[in-house]
Design a protein around this motif. Sequence first.
Motif, mmCIF file in Angstrom:
data_model
loop_
_atom_site.group_PDB
_atom_site.id
_atom_site.type_symbol
_atom_site.label_atom_id
_atom_site.label_comp_id
_atom_site.label_asym_id
_atom_site.label_seq_id
_atom_site.Cartn_x
_atom_site.Cartn_y
_atom_site.Cartn_z
ATOM 1 N N ARG A 255 73.880 30.687 -5.503
ATOM 2 C CA ARG A 255 75.057 30.085 -6.128
ATOM 3 C C ARG A 255 76.319 30.913 -5.866
ATOM 4 O O ARG A 255 77.373 30.365 -5.554
ATOM 5 N N TYR A 256 76.206 32.230 -5.974
ATOM 6 C CA TYR A 256 77.370 33.087 -5.753
ATOM 7 C C TYR A 256 77.962 32.849 -4.364
ATOM 8 O O TYR A 256 79.168 32.628 -4.214
ATOM 9 N N MET B 3 79.089 46.718 5.224
ATOM 10 C CA MET B 3 80.547 46.670 5.116
ATOM 11 C C MET B 3 81.122 45.382 5.696
ATOM 12 O O MET B 3 82.009 44.771 5.104
ATOM 13 N N ARG B 4 80.644 44.937 6.830
ATOM 14 C CA ARG B 4 81.208 43.746 7.476
ATOM 15 C C ARG B 4 81.049 42.501 6.607
ATOM 16 O O ARG B 4 81.927 41.643 6.580
ATOM 17 N N ALA B 5 79.950 42.398 5.881
ATOM 18 C CA ALA B 5 79.740 41.243 4.997
ATOM 19 C C ALA B 5 80.735 41.266 3.841
ATOM 20 O O ALA B 5 81.325 40.237 3.488
ATOM 21 N N VAL B 6 80.941 42.439 3.254
ATOM 22 C CA VAL B 6 81.873 42.552 2.130
ATOM 23 C C VAL B 6 83.299 42.270 2.615
ATOM 24 O O VAL B 6 84.062 41.571 1.942
ATOM 25 N N ARG B 7 83.643 42.779 3.788
ATOM 26 C CA ARG B 7 84.972 42.509 4.356
ATOM 27 C C ARG B 7 85.183 41.005 4.539
ATOM 28 O O ARG B 7 86.240 40.477 4.195
ATOM 29 N N GLU B 8 84.182 40.332 5.080
ATOM 30 C CA GLU B 8 84.312 38.892 5.306
ATOM 31 C C GLU B 8 84.449 38.138 3.986
ATOM 32 O O GLU B 8 85.237 37.195 3.885
ATOM 33 N N LEU B 9 83.694 38.539 2.979
ATOM 34 C CA LEU B 9 83.834 37.903 1.664
ATOM 35 C C LEU B 9 85.249 38.058 1.116
ATOM 36 O O LEU B 9 85.825 37.112 0.567
ATOM 37 N N LEU B 10 85.823 39.246 1.263
ATOM 38 C CA LEU B 10 87.189 39.461 0.798
ATOM 39 C C LEU B 10 88.184 38.605 1.581
ATOM 40 O O LEU B 10 89.109 38.027 0.996
ATOM 41 N N LEU B 11 88.010 38.512 2.878
ATOM 42 C CA LEU B 11 88.908 37.693 3.689
ATOM 43 C C LEU B 11 88.815 36.216 3.302
ATOM 44 O O LEU B 11 89.840 35.521 3.245
ATOM 45 N N ILE B 12 87.619 35.744 3.024
ATOM 46 C CA ILE B 12 87.435 34.355 2.573
ATOM 47 C C ILE B 12 88.195 34.112 1.272
ATOM 48 O O ILE B 12 88.727 33.030 1.040
ATOM 49 N N GLN B 13 88.272 35.148 0.442
ATOM 50 C CA GLN B 13 88.976 35.043 -0.832
ATOM 51 C C GLN B 13 90.465 35.370 -0.680
ATOM 52 O O GLN B 13 91.158 35.589 -1.667
ATOM 53 N N SER C 116 81.905 31.222 -0.719
ATOM 54 C CA SER C 116 82.175 31.051 0.713
ATOM 55 C C SER C 116 81.838 29.670 1.257
ATOM 56 O O SER C 116 82.125 29.391 2.420
ATOM 57 N N ARG C 117 81.200 28.852 0.449
ATOM 58 C CA ARG C 117 80.720 27.531 0.887
ATOM 59 C C ARG C 117 79.645 27.638 1.971
ATOM 60 O O ARG C 117 79.379 26.682 2.691
ATOM 61 N N VAL C 118 79.048 28.817 2.085
ATOM 62 C CA VAL C 118 77.936 29.033 3.013
ATOM 63 C C VAL C 118 76.765 29.573 2.196
ATOM 64 O O VAL C 118 76.852 30.665 1.629
ATOM 65 N N ALA C 119 75.693 28.803 2.151
ATOM 66 C CA ALA C 119 74.516 29.225 1.383
ATOM 67 C C ALA C 119 73.763 30.313 2.137
ATOM 68 O O ALA C 119 73.605 30.232 3.361
ATOM 69 N N PRO C 120 73.296 31.327 1.427
ATOM 70 C CA PRO C 120 72.494 32.348 2.097
ATOM 71 C C PRO C 120 71.065 31.846 2.303
ATOM 72 O O PRO C 120 70.589 30.976 1.571
#
Length: 152
Positions: A18-19, A65-75, A24-28
Amino acid sequence: MVSLKESDLRLFIDSVRRYFEVTSRVAPEITSAFLGVGEVQGHEFNGIVKFSGPMNGQVTVSLPMRAVRELLLIQHETKLTEANLLDAVGEIANTLAGNARRNLGKDLDISVPTTVRGAHVAGQRARQHPYVITFRWNTYPGMVCVDLAQAA
């Protein structure tokens, strides 16, 4: 200490899904769920929330780190400092802990998230073998370590 039920673990898996879907509208993709043996190896950025009351232990969210960076950019966050990256992974852990508290009971106390940089998820164990949920979001691996046990 009594083990968590399968439904208790399912709520963490559902919370992870859900998070990422909402953020991100992308399901893990959940890639595995297993009992951790020895030291649990995580990723670079870790958010940790401790539990006390009817259950003791902690939940750790671990991402590269790259995943967290991408999450921040999406936001739409453009300040990609280490402090912001750590805050972001701490917020994910806090969200999962809040969801768990709603399902596991209001008497469950949760701490303010702490954050750690480094791949080793350490700390005093509530369980000999914590539950580890691994997932892949948008090509990035991730992990949630659920180290909770019913208080005696």
